[in-house]
Structures are given as structure tokens and as C-alpha cells.
Write a protein that holds these residues in place. Structure first.
Motif, PDB file in Angstrom:
ATOM      1  N   MET A  11      61.636  34.121  30.550  1.00  0.00           N
ATOM      2  CA  MET A  11      61.521  33.345  31.783  1.00  0.00           C
ATOM      3  C   MET A  11      60.776  34.168  32.830  1.00  0.00           C
ATOM      4  O   MET A  11      61.091  35.349  33.023  1.00  0.00           O
ATOM      5  CB  MET A  11      62.917  33.010  32.334  1.00  0.00           C
ATOM      6  CG  MET A  11      63.710  32.088  31.437  1.00  0.00           C
ATOM      7  SD  MET A  11      65.479  32.001  31.872  1.00  0.00           S
ATOM      8  CE  MET A  11      66.203  33.072  30.620  1.00  0.00           C
ATOM      9  N   LYS A  15      54.007  32.247  31.509  1.00  0.00           N
ATOM     10  CA  LYS A  15      53.467  31.359  30.458  1.00  0.00           C
ATOM     11  C   LYS A  15      52.704  30.164  31.037  1.00  0.00           C
ATOM     12  O   LYS A  15      51.613  29.836  30.584  1.00  0.00           O
ATOM     13  CB  LYS A  15      54.607  30.864  29.545  1.00  0.00           C
ATOM     14  CG  LYS A  15      55.386  31.993  28.871  1.00  0.00           C
ATOM     15  CD  LYS A  15      56.569  31.471  28.085  1.00  0.00           C
ATOM     16  CE  LYS A  15      57.673  30.844  28.891  1.00  0.00           C
ATOM     17  NZ  LYS A  15      58.621  31.729  29.552  1.00  0.00           N
ATOM     18  N   ASP A  34      58.652  22.444  29.192  1.00  0.00           N
ATOM     19  CA  ASP A  34      59.732  22.129  30.138  1.00  0.00           C
ATOM     20  C   ASP A  34      59.383  20.914  30.992  1.00  0.00           C
ATOM     21  O   ASP A  34      60.231  20.063  31.251  1.00  0.00           O
ATOM     22  CB  ASP A  34      60.036  23.331  31.042  1.00  0.00           C
ATOM     23  CG  ASP A  34      60.937  24.352  30.361  1.00  0.00           C
ATOM     24  OD1 ASP A  34      61.456  24.054  29.273  1.00  0.00           O
ATOM     25  OD2 ASP A  34      61.105  25.452  30.914  1.00  0.00           O
ATOM     26  N   ILE A  45      65.783  20.614  34.765  1.00  0.00           N
ATOM     27  CA  ILE A  45      66.374  21.511  33.745  1.00  0.00           C
ATOM     28  C   ILE A  45      67.814  21.907  34.153  1.00  0.00           C
ATOM     29  O   ILE A  45      68.728  21.797  33.324  1.00  0.00           O
ATOM     30  CB  ILE A  45      65.495  22.770  33.507  1.00  0.00           C
ATOM     31  CG1 ILE A  45      64.044  22.388  33.190  1.00  0.00           C
ATOM     32  CG2 ILE A  45      66.105  23.694  32.477  1.00  0.00           C
ATOM     33  CD1 ILE A  45      63.724  21.963  31.795  1.00  0.00           C
ATOM     34  N   PHE A  57      70.005  20.563  25.431  1.00  0.00           N
ATOM     35  CA  PHE A  57      68.675  20.991  25.897  1.00  0.00           C
ATOM     36  C   PHE A  57      67.861  21.545  24.729  1.00  0.00           C
ATOM     37  O   PHE A  57      66.674  21.250  24.581  1.00  0.00           O
ATOM     38  CB  PHE A  57      68.815  22.047  27.004  1.00  0.00           C
ATOM     39  CG  PHE A  57      67.500  22.632  27.428  1.00  0.00           C
ATOM     40  CD1 PHE A  57      66.672  21.956  28.313  1.00  0.00           C
ATOM     41  CD2 PHE A  57      67.070  23.860  26.909  1.00  0.00           C
ATOM     42  CE1 PHE A  57      65.434  22.483  28.681  1.00  0.00           C
ATOM     43  CE2 PHE A  57      65.836  24.398  27.273  1.00  0.00           C
ATOM     44  CZ  PHE A  57      65.020  23.711  28.162  1.00  0.00           C
ATOM     45  N   GLU A  61      64.282  20.336  23.367  1.00  0.00           N
ATOM     46  CA  GLU A  61      63.193  21.319  23.335  1.00  0.00           C
ATOM     47  C   GLU A  61      62.545  21.313  21.954  1.00  0.00           C
ATOM     48  O   GLU A  61      61.324  21.297  21.827  1.00  0.00           O
ATOM     49  CB  GLU A  61      63.807  22.692  23.641  1.00  0.00           C
ATOM     50  CG  GLU A  61      62.821  23.813  23.814  1.00  0.00           C
ATOM     51  CD  GLU A  61      63.520  25.119  24.199  1.00  0.00           C
ATOM     52  OE1 GLU A  61      64.529  25.508  23.547  1.00  0.00           O
ATOM     53  OE2 GLU A  61      63.056  25.768  25.158  1.00  0.00           O
ATOM     54  N   THR A  78      55.714  27.389  26.406  1.00  0.00           N
ATOM     55  CA  THR A  78      57.064  27.033  25.978  1.00  0.00           C
ATOM     56  C   THR A  78      58.076  27.486  27.025  1.00  0.00           C
ATOM     57  O   THR A  78      57.749  28.262  27.913  1.00  0.00           O
ATOM     58  CB  THR A  78      57.385  27.755  24.650  1.00  0.00           C
ATOM     59  OG1 THR A  78      57.260  29.164  24.872  1.00  0.00           O
ATOM     60  CG2 THR A  78      56.465  27.313  23.538  1.00  0.00           C
ATOM     61  N   GLY A  80      61.346  29.875  27.715  1.00  0.00           N
ATOM     62  CA  GLY A  80      61.627  31.205  27.164  1.00  0.00           C
ATOM     63  C   GLY A  80      62.571  31.234  25.974  1.00  0.00           C
ATOM     64  O   GLY A  80      62.585  32.203  25.228  1.00  0.00           O
ATOM     65  N   GLY A  81      63.334  30.155  25.774  1.00  0.00           N
ATOM     66  CA  GLY A  81      64.319  30.182  24.688  1.00  0.00           C
ATOM     67  C   GLY A  81      63.847  29.498  23.414  1.00  0.00           C
ATOM     68  O   GLY A  81      64.615  29.394  22.445  1.00  0.00           O
ATOM     69  N   ARG A 118      66.702  28.484  36.993  1.00  0.00           N
ATOM     70  CA  ARG A 118      66.969  28.873  35.603  1.00  0.00           C
ATOM     71  C   ARG A 118      68.454  29.175  35.428  1.00  0.00           C
ATOM     72  O   ARG A 118      68.911  30.288  35.696  1.00  0.00           O
ATOM     73  CB  ARG A 118      66.109  30.078  35.228  1.00  0.00           C
ATOM     74  CG  ARG A 118      64.645  29.652  35.053  1.00  0.00           C
ATOM     75  CD  ARG A 118      63.751  30.807  35.216  1.00  0.00           C
ATOM     76  NE  ARG A 118      62.352  30.478  34.991  1.00  0.00           N
ATOM     77  CZ  ARG A 118      61.484  30.257  35.976  1.00  0.00           C
ATOM     78  NH1 ARG A 118      61.851  30.280  37.231  1.00  0.00           N
ATOM     79  NH2 ARG A 118      60.231  29.994  35.682  1.00  0.00           N
ATOM     80  N   PRO A 119      69.193  28.184  34.951  1.00  0.00           N
ATOM     81  CA  PRO A 119      70.658  28.299  34.908  1.00  0.00           C
ATOM     82  C   PRO A 119      71.150  29.537  34.160  1.00  0.00           C
ATOM     83  O   PRO A 119      72.167  30.126  34.549  1.00  0.00           O
ATOM     84  CB  PRO A 119      71.098  27.034  34.157  1.00  0.00           C
ATOM     85  CG  PRO A 119      69.926  26.122  34.131  1.00  0.00           C
ATOM     86  CD  PRO A 119      68.699  26.917  34.407  1.00  0.00           C
ATOM     87  N   LEU A 120      70.415  29.973  33.117  1.00  0.00           N
ATOM     88  CA  LEU A 120      70.905  31.096  32.311  1.00  0.00           C
ATOM     89  C   LEU A 120      70.928  32.411  33.088  1.00  0.00           C
ATOM     90  O   LEU A 120      71.626  33.342  32.706  1.00  0.00           O
ATOM     91  CB  LEU A 120      70.041  31.274  31.056  1.00  0.00           C
ATOM     92  CG  LEU A 120      70.099  30.138  30.039  1.00  0.00           C
ATOM     93  CD1 LEU A 120      69.138  30.409  28.889  1.00  0.00           C
ATOM     94  CD2 LEU A 120      71.524  29.969  29.502  1.00  0.00           C
ATOM     95  N   ARG A 140      66.886  39.308  23.433  1.00  0.00           N
ATOM     96  CA  ARG A 140      65.802  38.481  22.899  1.00  0.00           C
ATOM     97  C   ARG A 140      64.573  39.250  22.418  1.00  0.00           C
ATOM     98  O   ARG A 140      63.651  38.640  21.881  1.00  0.00           O
ATOM     99  CB  ARG A 140      65.353  37.472  23.966  1.00  0.00           C
ATOM    100  CG  ARG A 140      66.383  36.410  24.209  1.00  0.00           C
ATOM    101  CD  ARG A 140      65.832  35.404  25.154  1.00  0.00           C
ATOM    102  NE  ARG A 140      66.724  34.295  25.380  1.00  0.00           N
ATOM    103  CZ  ARG A 140      66.439  33.307  26.202  1.00  0.00           C
ATOM    104  NH1 ARG A 140      65.293  33.303  26.864  1.00  0.00           N
ATOM    105  NH2 ARG A 140      67.292  32.305  26.362  1.00  0.00           N
TER     106      ARG A 140
HETATM  107  C1  S3P Z   1      64.943  29.073  29.272  1.00  0.00           C
HETATM  108  C2  S3P Z   1      63.719  29.160  29.905  1.00  0.00           C
HETATM  109  C3  S3P Z   1      63.266  28.171  30.886  1.00  0.00           C
HETATM  110  C4  S3P Z   1      63.875  26.806  30.568  1.00  0.00           C
HETATM  111  C5  S3P Z   1      65.372  26.915  30.501  1.00  0.00           C
HETATM  112  C6  S3P Z   1      65.838  27.902  29.426  1.00  0.00           C
HETATM  113  C7  S3P Z   1      65.352  30.161  28.356  1.00  0.00           C
HETATM  114  O1  S3P Z   1      61.837  28.071  30.871  1.00  0.00           O
HETATM  115  O2  S3P Z   1      63.373  26.318  29.350  1.00  0.00           O
HETATM  116  O3  S3P Z   1      65.851  27.300  31.769  1.00  0.00           O
HETATM  117  O4  S3P Z   1      66.321  29.999  27.608  1.00  0.00           O
HETATM  118  O5  S3P Z   1      64.670  31.212  28.349  1.00  0.00           O
HETATM  119  P1  S3P Z   1      60.861  29.237  31.447  1.00  0.00           P
HETATM  120  O6  S3P Z   1      60.726  30.277  30.381  1.00  0.00           O
HETATM  121  O7  S3P Z   1      59.588  28.523  31.706  1.00  0.00           O
HETATM  122  O8  S3P Z   1      61.493  29.761  32.676  1.00  0.00           O
END
Ligand code: S3P
Length: 183
Positions: A11, A15, A34, A45, A57, A61, A78, A80-81, A118-120, A140
Motif C-alpha cells: 500500500m 502503483k 480498487d 474500500i 473483499f 478482488e 493492483t 497491495g494484497g 486503508r483499514p489494514l 508480505r
Molecule cells: C490492501 C491494499 C489497498 C486496498 C485494500 C487492501 C492490502 O490498495 O486494496 O485496502 O491488503 O494491501 P492499495 O495497495 O492501492 O493501497
């Protein structure tokens, strides 16, 4: 043969912003996964995470990734996850040229510390926590390091990073079409 070009990375690794520029210079369509998720669900999100949970989610995705990869002439940024699921990694390996944008946890924290989208990365008080950034970043690394192309996006200009990727794409298009013709 043209293949989708996929940007992965933590994140805040750049990207979307790098992807847009690369797409412009290569004359390819830019897709932000996203953004597609937000468009398709009409939810943000954070809202999807809060109301439906992370597993939901991840399913979205995956299905949007699959659909997006059907087009070859694209640059795909993409979330980040995306590389956490083995099925996604296998799919990417089979269909795309994958570039990882490398950025340190310190730079990520600096870029995202005021961003609550970004909730995580949020702690119990709703703030971006450096400890969380670093812990998730470490966890990661094997997934990000899996990508064949590793591009540093820190301590250099955006133009330099974009140029490096554009050159690599051009080389690959040439190399790939010559090996395809021979084989
Ligand atoms: C996430 C990254 C976010 C988004 C979500 C989860 C992740 O996108 O998909 O919050 O798990 O790394 P970005 O990488 O664009 O911030």
C-alpha cells in the motif's frame, strides 16, 4: 505477443500513480483494480471491509482481477494484497508481466500517515500505525519479492521509475514476439 502489465507492491508504493504514467507512455489502457471494485459495488474500500469483511473483499478482488486480465493491452495497478492468494499469483504468472514497486516501511508511513482509507493499517484509535505498516510489510516481503521485475520507487523521481518500466516493457514486447515466432 502483448500481455497485461501488472504492478504489485505494498500500500502506498505508487502503483496507481506510476501505472497511469506508464499506460500513457505505452499507449495502453490503465486499470485500477480498487477503483473497479468501488465502481462495481458502489461502496468505498473501508466500507466493504467494515460491512462485509476482508474475505469478501478478497473474493471481489480475485474476480475483478480475472476479468481485467482478459484484456492484453493494459497496465493494471493492483491492491497491495492481491498477491496474498496463491491462485492470484499463479494466474498472474501465467498471463502477465509483473513488476513489484519496492518501498521501505518508513517511506510508506511518511506517505500514508494521514490517510485513513486503508483499514489494514489503522490501529484501535483509527490512526495509521507504524508498527502495523512494518509488521505487514515484513510478513508480505516473500510475496512481493516473487515478482520477476523489482523496481525501486523511493529516493528517485517518478519520471525515472516510469522510464525504467516503459523500457522494460518495450524490451519484453520485442523479446517475447521473437521467441514466440521462433517457437
Ligand atoms: C490492501 C491494499 C489497498 C486496498 C485494500 C487492501 C492490502 O490498495 O486494496 O485496502 O491488503 O494491501 P492499495 O495497495 O492501492 O493501497
Amino acid at each position: 505477443m502483448k500481455k497485461p502489465v501488472v504492478l504489485i507492491g505494498f500500500m502506498g508504493s505508487g502503483k496507481s500513480s506510476i501505472g497511469k504514467q506508464v499506460a500513457l507512455l505505452c499507449g495502453r489502457e490503465f486499470i485500477d483494480l480498487d477503483q473497479r471494485i468501488v465502481l462495481e459495488t458502489s461502496m468505498s474500500i473501508p466500507q466493504i471491509f467494515a460491512e462485509q469483511g476482508e474475505p469478501y473483499f478478497r473474493q471481489l478482488e480475485r474476480s475483478i482481477l480475472q476479468k481485467s486480465l482478459e484484456q492484453a493491452d493494459t497496465i493494471i495497478a493492483t491492491g497491495g494484497g492481491v498477491v496474498l492468494q496463491e491462485a492470484n499469483r499463479l494466474l498472474l504468472q501465467r498471463t502477465s508481466w509483473v513488476f513489484n514497486l519496492i518501498t521501505s516501511p518508513a517511506a510508506i508511513f511518511q506517505r500514508l500517515c494521514k490517510d485513513r482509507s486503508r483499514p489494514l493499517l489503522l490501529d484501535a484509535t483509527g490512526q495509521v500505525s507504524y508498527e502495523r505498516v512494518e509488521a505487514i510489510w515484513r510478513e508480505r516481503q516473500p510475496y512481493y519479492r516473487w515478482a520477476p521485475w523489482q523496481i525501486v520507487n523511493e529516493g528517485r523521481s517518478k519520471e525515472e521509475v516510469v522510464e525504467e518500466i516503459v523500457q522494460l516493457i518495450r524490451l519484453n514486447v520485442v523479446f517475447d514476439s521473437s521467441t514466440t515466432e521462433e517457437g
